[in-house]
Design a protein around this motif. Structure first.
Motif, PDB file in Angstrom:
ATOM      1  N   GLU A 266       0.828  -1.203   0.000  1.00  0.00           N
ATOM      2  CA  GLU A 266       0.000   0.000   0.000  1.00  0.00           C
ATOM      3  C   GLU A 266       0.866   1.258   0.000  1.00  0.00           C
ATOM      4  OE1 GLU A 266      -2.649  -0.436   3.295  1.00  0.00           O
ATOM      5  OE2 GLU A 266      -4.075  -1.662   2.144  1.00  0.00           O
ATOM      6  N   GLU A 267       1.964   1.228   0.740  1.00  0.00           N
ATOM      7  CA  GLU A 267       2.889   2.366   0.732  1.00  0.00           C
ATOM      8  C   GLU A 267       3.520   2.536  -0.646  1.00  0.00           C
ATOM      9  OE1 GLU A 267       5.681   1.651   3.842  1.00  0.00           O
ATOM     10  OE2 GLU A 267       4.260   2.046   5.450  1.00  0.00           O
ATOM     11  N   MET A 268       3.840   1.419  -1.301  1.00  0.00           N
ATOM     12  CA  MET A 268       4.455   1.492  -2.628  1.00  0.00           C
ATOM     13  C   MET A 268       3.473   2.071  -3.641  1.00  0.00           C
ATOM     14  SD  MET A 268       6.546  -1.428  -4.754  1.00  0.00           S
ATOM     15  CE  MET A 268       7.974  -1.289  -3.662  1.00  0.00           C
ATOM     16  N   ARG A 269       2.220   1.653  -3.570  1.00  0.00           N
ATOM     17  CA  ARG A 269       1.225   2.196  -4.500  1.00  0.00           C
ATOM     18  C   ARG A 269       1.083   3.703  -4.304  1.00  0.00           C
ATOM     19  NH1 ARG A 269      -3.378   4.427  -5.033  1.00  0.00           N
ATOM     20  NH2 ARG A 269      -4.908   3.904  -6.630  1.00  0.00           N
ATOM     21  N   ALA A 270       1.022   4.155  -3.061  1.00  0.00           N
ATOM     22  CA  ALA A 270       0.891   5.585  -2.786  1.00  0.00           C
ATOM     23  C   ALA A 270       2.102   6.354  -3.303  1.00  0.00           C
ATOM     24  CB  ALA A 270       0.719   5.808  -1.286  1.00  0.00           C
ATOM     25  N   ALA A 271       3.291   5.763  -3.182  1.00  0.00           N
ATOM     26  CA  ALA A 271       4.505   6.425  -3.660  1.00  0.00           C
ATOM     27  C   ALA A 271       4.516   6.521  -5.176  1.00  0.00           C
ATOM     28  CB  ALA A 271       5.734   5.663  -3.162  1.00  0.00           C
ATOM     29  N   VAL A 272       4.041   5.477  -5.848  1.00  0.00           N
ATOM     30  CA  VAL A 272       3.965   5.515  -7.312  1.00  0.00           C
ATOM     31  C   VAL A 272       2.993   6.610  -7.754  1.00  0.00           C
ATOM     32  CG1 VAL A 272       3.229   4.245  -9.365  1.00  0.00           C
ATOM     33  CG2 VAL A 272       4.619   3.100  -7.628  1.00  0.00           C
ATOM     34  N   GLU A 273       1.843   6.678  -7.093  1.00  0.00           N
ATOM     35  CA  GLU A 273       0.848   7.700  -7.452  1.00  0.00           C
ATOM     36  C   GLU A 273       1.432   9.096  -7.260  1.00  0.00           C
ATOM     37  OE1 GLU A 273      -3.897   8.626  -6.720  1.00  0.00           O
ATOM     38  OE2 GLU A 273      -2.799   7.389  -5.283  1.00  0.00           O
ATOM     39  N   ALA A 274       2.173   9.292  -6.178  1.00  0.00           N
ATOM     40  CA  ALA A 274       2.759  10.604  -5.906  1.00  0.00           C
ATOM     41  C   ALA A 274       3.843  10.968  -6.918  1.00  0.00           C
ATOM     42  CB  ALA A 274       3.332  10.624  -4.493  1.00  0.00           C
ATOM     43  N   ALA A 275       4.492   9.963  -7.501  1.00  0.00           N
ATOM     44  CA  ALA A 275       5.584  10.216  -8.455  1.00  0.00           C
ATOM     45  C   ALA A 275       5.082  10.511  -9.867  1.00  0.00           C
ATOM     46  CB  ALA A 275       6.536   9.024  -8.486  1.00  0.00           C
ATOM     47  N   LEU A 276       3.840  10.179 -10.173  1.00  0.00           N
ATOM     48  CA  LEU A 276       3.290  10.445 -11.503  1.00  0.00           C
ATOM     49  C   LEU A 276       3.118  11.955 -11.703  1.00  0.00           C
ATOM     50  CD1 LEU A 276       0.605   7.612 -11.609  1.00  0.00           C
ATOM     51  CD2 LEU A 276       2.632   7.771 -13.072  1.00  0.00           C
ATOM     52  N   PRO A 277       3.153  12.433 -12.958  1.00  0.00           N
ATOM     53  CA  PRO A 277       3.261  11.681 -14.213  1.00  0.00           C
ATOM     54  C   PRO A 277       4.699  11.280 -14.526  1.00  0.00           C
ATOM     55  CG  PRO A 277       3.088  14.017 -14.657  1.00  0.00           C
ATOM     56  CD  PRO A 277       2.946  13.870 -13.176  1.00  0.00           C
ATOM     57  N   ALA A 278       4.818  10.303 -15.424  1.00  0.00           N
ATOM     58  CA  ALA A 278       6.124   9.813 -15.848  1.00  0.00           C
ATOM     59  C   ALA A 278       6.028   9.335 -17.286  1.00  0.00           C
ATOM     60  CB  ALA A 278       6.596   8.687 -14.936  1.00  0.00           C
ATOM     61  N   ASP A 279       7.171   9.327 -17.966  1.00  0.00           N
ATOM     62  CA  ASP A 279       7.199   8.827 -19.341  1.00  0.00           C
ATOM     63  C   ASP A 279       7.165   7.309 -19.395  1.00  0.00           C
ATOM     64  OD1 ASP A 279       7.695  11.378 -20.981  1.00  0.00           O
ATOM     65  OD2 ASP A 279       9.236  11.492 -19.428  1.00  0.00           O
TER      66      ASP A 279
END
Length: 409
Positions: A266-279
């Motif tokens: 769950e922490e990883m998913r939240a971190a990915v969402e926060a890092a978007l957008p990305a190529d």
């Protein structure tokens, strides 16, 4: 490979005959091959045959008066785009690991500032000897690229690891070692050259996740995080801005990337969402499929009342979620499939199920040595089908994947 200059150091072993095919293949792809023979190599292939195939003078002697007056060994080692040692005998590996420079081959390897790829070949007992394995670990830590060895029948009649990889597999490793074709430099400022991923943002997830059972126990897996860290480093080297989201891995994160440390899925998913957008997003993490729904808030104790009952719930499917985004979906989403059987079939089905663009499939069965090991054997699965890559070091896998990402973007 067109226009690349390969300095090919041929060691003294029966596998030296394979380099004749390798030279022909490299020439066919437009590379220039500059051959160097050790004294022992001349017992297996002749300077005449090597020179004829390469179309180049064969270099053999360190103490050549004319050449060394011009520091010839320095020039040879610096002019190459890649140094290839094939076969890399136990003796050559020991010299490289120990920093010896007592003949032309070892001196070239000491004098170079260019990438070096070795293809080990030796008797199985020599390969498994503690000294050779120590030297191998040293060479890996020094950044030497390693192709093979394969397992099979030996010229000495034994069977096991130690056979030099076949020329086609070594050719693939050389392509990877050379990296992607670089564009012409752009004048962005003094001495600043454009890189193929310059201006791109890539998210890389890596390592395992840990799902708590209670404050001191957790569920996890054997992922070391080595492959994800190597991919992040390779993309960084191509100029990308990398958001590196890592679980509690065994390896340190690379320098020069943004590191976001997490524990749970769950922490990883939240971190990915926060890092978007990305190529692009490279989802290399080994995310736990399940979590403990009834995790205790204090350490569980044995109190004689029987075993605790753990209730499980599904973790968020990060790869499927990123692949299905309506907004901010990266142009290229790459998943990983760590399988123990039916690797290609299971990974192909996973790609269709998750909706990602590519899947990097690898065999993580205990006998493969992938989890926690330094090498990997992968298959890249895309809409165009399955592409098998030869077994190579995880750094080489990362560079090859990064080059493909740069090409795709």
């Amino acid at each position: 490979m067109q226009g690349s200059r390969i300095l090919l150091i041929i060691g003294g072993g029966i596998a030296a005959y394979k380099t004749l095919t390798l030279i022909r293949d490299l020439k066919r792809e437009g590379a220039r091959v500059v051959p160097v023979l050790t004294r022992a190599a001349e017992e297996f292939v002749t300077p005449l045959s090597v020179a004829a195939l390469a179309g180049e003078e064969v270099h053999r002697d360190l103490f050549d008066l004319t050449r060394e007056a011009e520091m010839g060994h320095i020039q040879l080692s610096r002019d190459a785009d890649l140094l290839v040692v094939a076969p890399a005998t136990a003796d050559l590996m020991a010299k490289m690991a120990g920093g010896h420079a007592d003949d032309l081959a070892s001196t070239l390897l000491m004098a170079t500032d260019k990438p070096v790829l070795i293809a080990p070949a030796m008797n199985v007992r020599m390969w498994t000897h503690k000294a050779t394995q120590r030297n191998l670990a040293t060479l890996r830590s020094d950044g030497i690229l390693i192709a093979g060895p394969d397992e099979g029948d030996m010229a000495c009649g034994e069977f096991g690891p130690g056979r030099m990889v076949e020329p086609d597999a070594l050719l693939d490793a050389i392509r990877s070692g050379l990296g992607p074709a670089r564009p012409a430099p752009l004048r962005l400022g003094p001495d600043v050259a454009a890189k193929p991923m310059q201006g791109r943002h890539v998210i890389v997830t890596s390592g395992p996740t840990r799902e708590p059972i209670d404050p001191v126990r957790y569920i996890s897996n054997h992922s070391s995080g080595a492959q994800g860290a190597a991919i992040a480093a390779a993309l960084r080297d191509l100029g990308a801005r990398v958001s590196f989201i890592t679980g509690p891995a065994q390896v340190s994160p690379p320098e020069g990337v943004e590191v976001i440390a997490v524990q749970t899925a769950e922490e990883m998913r939240a971190a990915v969402e926060a890092a978007l957008p990305a190529d692009a997003a490279v989802m290399a993490a080994a995310v736990a499929d399940w979590k403990v729904a009834n995790a205790a808030d204090r350490k569980m104790k044995k109190n004689g009342s029987g075993m605790p009952v753990l209730e499980f719930a599904e973790n968020p499917d990060i790869l499927a979620w990123v692949s299905g985004l309506a907004q901010d979906r990266p142009a290229l989403v790459i998943g990983f499939a760590a399988e123990t059987h039916d690797v290609v079939a299971n990974a192909t089905a996973k790609r269709a199920r998750k909706g990602c663009d590519w899947i990097v499939a690898n065999d993580v069965s205990p006998e493969s040595g992938t989890f926690g090991g330094a090498e990997n054997t992968v298959t890249l699965i895309s809409a165009d089908g399955a592409e098998d890559w030869p077994r190579m070091g995880k750094d080489a896998v990362a560079r090859r994947l990064a080059a493909r990402i740069a090409e795709a973007l």
